[in-house]
Write an enzyme that holds these catalytic residues in place. Sequence first.
Site, short mmCIF file in Angstrom:
data_model
loop_
_atom_site.label_atom_id
_atom_site.label_comp_id
_atom_site.label_asym_id
_atom_site.label_seq_id
_atom_site.Cartn_x
_atom_site.Cartn_y
_atom_site.Cartn_z
N MET A 69 12.02 24.38 0.74
CA MET A 69 11.09 23.55 -0.02
C MET A 69 11.79 22.64 -1.02
O MET A 69 11.47 21.46 -1.14
CB MET A 69 10.06 24.43 -0.76
CG MET A 69 8.96 23.61 -1.43
SD MET A 69 7.80 24.60 -2.37
CE MET A 69 7.02 25.56 -1.09
N LYS B 6 0.84 -1.20 0.00
CA LYS B 6 0.00 0.00 0.00
C LYS B 6 0.88 1.25 0.00
O LYS B 6 2.08 1.19 0.28
CB LYS B 6 -0.90 -0.02 1.24
CG LYS B 6 -0.13 -0.04 2.54
CD LYS B 6 -1.00 -0.42 3.73
CE LYS B 6 -0.15 -0.43 5.00
NZ LYS B 6 -0.93 -0.88 6.17
N ARG C 94 -10.49 -0.10 14.90
CA ARG C 94 -10.18 0.83 13.83
C ARG C 94 -11.04 0.47 12.62
O ARG C 94 -11.90 1.21 12.20
CB ARG C 94 -8.67 0.72 13.51
CG ARG C 94 -8.11 1.82 12.71
CD ARG C 94 -6.63 1.63 12.49
NE ARG C 94 -6.30 0.39 11.79
CZ ARG C 94 -5.11 0.13 11.27
NH1 ARG C 94 -4.13 1.01 11.38
NH2 ARG C 94 -4.88 -1.00 10.63
N TYR D 108 17.10 30.22 4.99
CA TYR D 108 16.02 31.01 5.59
C TYR D 108 16.27 31.26 7.06
O TYR D 108 16.65 30.35 7.82
CB TYR D 108 14.68 30.27 5.45
CG TYR D 108 14.06 30.39 4.08
CD1 TYR D 108 13.79 31.63 3.51
CD2 TYR D 108 13.75 29.24 3.35
CE1 TYR D 108 13.22 31.73 2.25
CE2 TYR D 108 13.17 29.33 2.09
CZ TYR D 108 12.91 30.58 1.55
OH TYR D 108 12.34 30.67 0.31
C1 PLP Z 1 -0.03 -1.76 6.81
C2 PLP Z 1 -0.57 -3.07 7.23
C3 PLP Z 1 0.29 -4.17 7.36
C4 PLP Z 1 1.80 -4.05 7.30
O1 PLP Z 1 2.25 -3.60 8.55
P1 PLP Z 1 3.79 -3.31 8.88
O2 PLP Z 1 3.80 -2.83 10.27
O3 PLP Z 1 4.22 -2.24 7.91
O4 PLP Z 1 4.55 -4.56 8.68
C5 PLP Z 1 -0.29 -5.39 7.61
N1 PLP Z 1 -1.63 -5.53 7.75
C6 PLP Z 1 -2.48 -4.48 7.68
C7 PLP Z 1 -3.92 -4.69 7.89
C8 PLP Z 1 -1.97 -3.21 7.43
O5 PLP Z 1 -2.80 -2.17 7.39
#
Ligand code: PLP
Length: 349
Positions: A297, A39, A133, A249
């Site tokens: 930046m 992701k 969550r 800056y």
């Molecule tokens: C992001 C995520 C992971 C990976 O977690 P890490 O701590 O980066 O290894 C696994 N399962 C779910 C549901 C996640 O949201």
Amino acid sequence: MLPEPSAALRLAVDTQALQANWTVLDRLSGGARAGAAVKANGYGLGAVMVADALQAAGCGAFFVAHWCEVGELLGHVPADAISVLHGPLTGADAAYARATGARPVINSLAQARRWLAAGGGRCDLMVDTGINRLGVPMADLGDAAIAALDIDILLSHLASADEDVPLNAVQLGRWNAARGQVRHARASLASSAGIVLGPEYHGDLTRPGLSLYGGVPRPELAGAIRQVARPQAAIMQARQVQAGDGIGYNQIFVAERAMRIGTIALGYADGYLRCWSGTGGVIADGQRLPVLGRVSMDMTVIDLSAAPDLREGDWVEIEYALPEAAARSGLSQYELLTVLGRRFGRWTG
Ligand SMILES: *Cc1c(COP(=O)(O)O)cnc(C)c1O
């Protein structure tokens, strides 16, 4: 693979280290296989590049959060190897899942009913065992909508796997109860940190993300995990300043002596946030060259005193070993990766 011509800024992704990290995590997962969280654009490194490399290493399960992350992976990994963690939030999401073959992770009775109404099919199920969550509450598992699902992966997610707290065992117990209650093909609980909590946390599939990319969320993983992401920037200009000259800056750094400095093409718009002002550093010619003054930046100034041979056009590597960089910057290892911006040319090194 050669980089596209780009800004004087690149992110070298060490795909051999990435593959080695996956292999280590797969081995640490014991009887379970390791999947991969890709992701957020592969934690900022480039989702396609990461997925290609991990698939070549043997990985067969990929997790994204949003449906918009699926498209670029299709054609690189099998659609049914992709799980979408946010699940079908709308009927359009469900239709997209059915059209592409990517699997929705069902997170609520509403999502279960939405998926079934769209025609259903193979899906995953996230059970909330205490993170509060996203996920189906334990109390809802007996619902007819859950019984009607065709579940591949039964997931849950640990809230504090990077700490030794009683909640880990509590969540493990609930996940095991869910496994006994809901028909499924594979069970999955652990992400990077959870993998080293013990074999009872492994199930059939683990879901590392951070540690694939060089992160060390628990001390047990130190030494086993290699750095993957190496931000690099070119020196655009080198100059001499005199004692009393201020730099950048608000002139928060003032030279105490004559010194040679360099301006690199990296700034907070690229994810090199202002917390690095006065604390960051780069490596060149085997020397550490400190960041001077405020990160702006698009530019950061470094001290070239220790590397007198460096010239305009030379590249330097930003200090970015994640555990150390997190301690120094106050950012989490996750943030350090995912803030890296679009102006980096991403290439495999
Ligand atoms: C992001 C995520 C992971 C990976 O977690 P890490 O701590 O980066 O290894 C696994 N399962 C779910 C549901 C996640 O949201």
